[in-house]
Design a protein around this motif. Structure first.
Motif, PDB file in Angstrom:
ATOM      1  N   LEU A   1      -9.874   6.684 -18.424  1.00 24.95           N
ATOM      2  CA  LEU A   1      -8.988   7.850 -18.504  1.00 24.95           C
ATOM      3  C   LEU A   1      -9.224   8.566 -20.035  1.00 24.95           C
ATOM      4  N   ASP A   2      -9.733   9.586 -19.871  1.00 25.09           N
ATOM      5  CA  ASP A   2      -9.751  10.238 -21.496  1.00 25.09           C
ATOM      6  C   ASP A   2      -9.022  11.783 -21.542  1.00 25.09           C
ATOM      7  N   LEU A   3      -8.396  11.791 -22.424  1.00 24.53           N
ATOM      8  CA  LEU A   3      -7.679  13.133 -22.777  1.00 24.53           C
ATOM      9  C   LEU A   3      -8.710  14.063 -23.162  1.00 24.53           C
ATOM     10  N   LEU A   4      -8.977  15.178 -22.272  1.00 21.70           N
ATOM     11  CA  LEU A   4     -10.004  16.226 -22.712  1.00 21.70           C
ATOM     12  C   LEU A   4      -9.448  17.338 -23.633  1.00 21.70           C
ATOM     13  N   LEU A   5      -8.362  17.840 -23.194  1.00 22.77           N
ATOM     14  CA  LEU A   5      -7.632  18.738 -23.817  1.00 22.77           C
ATOM     15  C   LEU A   5      -6.028  18.732 -24.161  1.00 22.77           C
ATOM     16  N   TYR A   6      -5.623  19.048 -25.320  1.00 24.09           N
ATOM     17  CA  TYR A   6      -4.184  18.989 -25.602  1.00 24.09           C
ATOM     18  C   TYR A   6      -3.890  20.540 -25.979  1.00 24.09           C
ATOM     19  N   ASP A   7      -3.135  21.356 -25.201  1.00 21.11           N
ATOM     20  CA  ASP A   7      -3.189  22.833 -25.395  1.00 21.11           C
ATOM     21  C   ASP A   7      -4.756  23.107 -25.901  1.00 21.11           C
ATOM     22  N   ASP A   8      -4.749  23.948 -26.917  1.00 23.77           N
ATOM     23  CA  ASP A   8      -6.047  24.301 -27.546  1.00 23.77           C
ATOM     24  C   ASP A   8      -6.333  23.785 -28.795  1.00 23.77           C
ATOM     25  N   LEU A   9      -5.844  22.481 -29.177  1.00 19.21           N
ATOM     26  CA  LEU A   9      -6.036  21.652 -30.239  1.00 19.21           C
ATOM     27  C   LEU A   9      -7.443  21.375 -30.565  1.00 19.21           C
ATOM     28  N   VAL A  10      -7.787  21.515 -31.629  1.00 17.10           N
ATOM     29  CA  VAL A  10      -9.258  21.291 -32.223  1.00 17.10           C
ATOM     30  C   VAL A  10      -9.009  20.141 -33.197  1.00 17.10           C
ATOM     31  N   GLN A  11      -9.556  19.047 -33.020  1.00 16.13           N
ATOM     32  CA  GLN A  11      -9.379  17.867 -34.219  1.00 16.13           C
ATOM     33  C   GLN A  11     -10.676  16.842 -33.716  1.00 16.13           C
ATOM     34  N   ALA A  12     -10.622  16.008 -34.673  1.00 18.39           N
ATOM     35  CA  ALA A  12     -11.672  15.070 -34.800  1.00 18.39           C
ATOM     36  C   ALA A  12     -10.794  13.621 -34.565  1.00 18.39           C
ATOM     37  N   ASN A  13      -9.774  13.523 -35.111  1.00 19.48           N
ATOM     38  CA  ASN A  13      -9.152  12.268 -35.249  1.00 19.48           C
ATOM     39  C   ASN A  13      -7.657  12.528 -34.586  1.00 19.48           C
ATOM     40  N   PRO A  14      -6.802  11.397 -34.104  1.00 15.79           N
ATOM     41  CA  PRO A  14      -7.336  10.163 -33.803  1.00 15.79           C
ATOM     42  C   PRO A  14      -8.427  10.161 -32.637  1.00 15.79           C
ATOM     43  N   VAL A  15      -8.559  11.157 -31.973  1.00 13.44           N
ATOM     44  CA  VAL A  15      -9.387  11.467 -30.736  1.00 13.44           C
ATOM     45  C   VAL A  15     -10.101  12.851 -30.721  1.00 13.44           C
TER      46      VAL A  15
END
Length: 165
Positions: free
Chosen positions: A93-107
């Motif tokens: 199970l991998d989180l692909l998108l969280y709204d339109d958030l762009v980030q490197a950490n924690p994922v």
């Protein structure tokens, strides 16, 4: 409430773990939107074929809490962490998108494999065709249209799921 997209994959007791993963996600997130279920050849290693799909849900959990929840569900389904990256999986199970958030950490968000793997992009394009990739600024439908479909083989599988809770 954040809109999240999660990829689900399994190549060990595929139907059992796909259903168990969906039941667990439903227990945490409630109403789920599901793509079709796809079967694909293993990518990056020689192994049995995978079942893959993408799920969307709404949540008030933080990114960190969602990722921790996904890891817990994987462990409950026999996934051993620390396994090599390209290996058989009971449940991935991998989180692909969280709204339109762009980030490197924690994922990393959006997850890079969205635009590289047909088994993620096709179900995502099916589920959210008009939604735009937050970095590429292109719809998932267009990204799928432009994708080199000869690079990875996958096909839809008949599958029906209703929560067993």
């Amino acid at each position: 409430m954040a809109l999240i997209f999660i990829s689900l994959g399994s190549n060990v007791e595929r139907e059992k773990h796909t259903r168990a993963g969906l039941d667990a996600l439903y227990e945490v997130f409630g109403l789920l939107q599901l793509s079709s279920l796809y079967e694909s050849e293993a990518v990056g290693f020689d192994g049995s074929a995978f079942f893959n799909m993408v799920i969307s849900a709404h949540t008030q959990l933080s990114v960190e809490e969602v990722v921790a929840t996904l890891k817990t569900i994987e462990r409950q389904n026999g996934r051993l962490h620390g396994d090599k990256k390209f290996a058989p999986r009971t449940l991935d199970l991998d989180l692909l998108l969280y709204d339109d958030l762009v980030q490197a950490n924690p994922v990393e968000l959006p997850r890079a494999e969205i635009i590289h793997n047909a088994f993620v992009l096709w179900p995502l394009a099916e589920l959210a065709p008009q939604r735009c990739h937050p970095i590429a600024q292109t719809s998932y439908q267009q990204l799928w249209q432009d994708y080199n479909k000869d690079s990875q083989k996958l096909w839809k599988v008949d599958f029906n799921w209703k929560p067993s809770l």
